[in-house]
Design a protein around this motif. Structure first.
Motif, PDB file in Angstrom:
ATOM      1  N   PHE A 104      10.308  -1.975   0.777  1.00  0.00           N
ATOM      2  CA  PHE A 104       9.737  -0.651   0.599  1.00  0.00           C
ATOM      3  C   PHE A 104      10.126   0.071  -0.595  1.00  0.00           C
ATOM      4  N   LYS A 112       0.863  -1.286  -0.045  1.00  0.00           N
ATOM      5  CA  LYS A 112      -0.047   0.154   0.039  1.00  0.00           C
ATOM      6  C   LYS A 112       0.892   1.246   0.005  1.00  0.00           C
ATOM      7  N   THR A 113       0.536   2.190  -0.755  1.00  0.00           N
ATOM      8  CA  THR A 113       1.207   3.585  -0.733  1.00  0.00           C
ATOM      9  C   THR A 113       0.605   4.552   0.397  1.00  0.00           C
ATOM     10  N   TYR A 114       1.534   5.003   1.255  1.00  0.00           N
ATOM     11  CA  TYR A 114       1.221   5.954   2.227  1.00  0.00           C
ATOM     12  C   TYR A 114       1.865   7.389   1.963  1.00  0.00           C
ATOM     13  N   LYS A 115       1.264   8.608   2.398  1.00  0.00           N
ATOM     14  CA  LYS A 115       1.877   9.826   2.446  1.00  0.00           C
ATOM     15  C   LYS A 115       2.190  10.271   3.546  1.00  0.00           C
ATOM     16  N   VAL A 116       3.681  10.402   3.830  1.00  0.00           N
ATOM     17  CA  VAL A 116       4.193  10.846   5.044  1.00  0.00           C
ATOM     18  C   VAL A 116       4.875  12.316   5.119  1.00  0.00           C
TER      19      VAL A 116
END
Length: 69
Positions: free
Chosen positions: A49, A2-6
């Motif tokens: 990752f 899954k892609t996450y924005k941090v």
């Protein structure tokens, strides 16, 4: 995966010789504003990752301290 924005916030203290405070601020922002991905293929495979993109959304010098030479 899954892609996450941090969102990261960092503060750097940069020592720079310049003609004046404004130039010191602008040159620091310009030349240090772009942050590269420092991960390598070994890290990405071992820790599973991928950093897909880094977008600079804030880059402003907050304070200038005059340091005696």
């Amino acid at each position: 995966m899954k892609t996450y924005k941090v969102a990261l916030t960092r503060t750097y203290l940069v020592s720079i010789k310049a003609e004046n405070e404004e130039q010191a601020k602008r040159l620091s922002e310009f030349y240090l504003g772009d942050c590269p991905d420092r991960s390598n293929i070994k890290d990405r495979l071992k820790k599973k990752f991928i950093i897909e993109d880094i977008e600079m959304i804030y880059n402003e010098a907050e304070e200038v301290l005059d340091v005696e030479d």
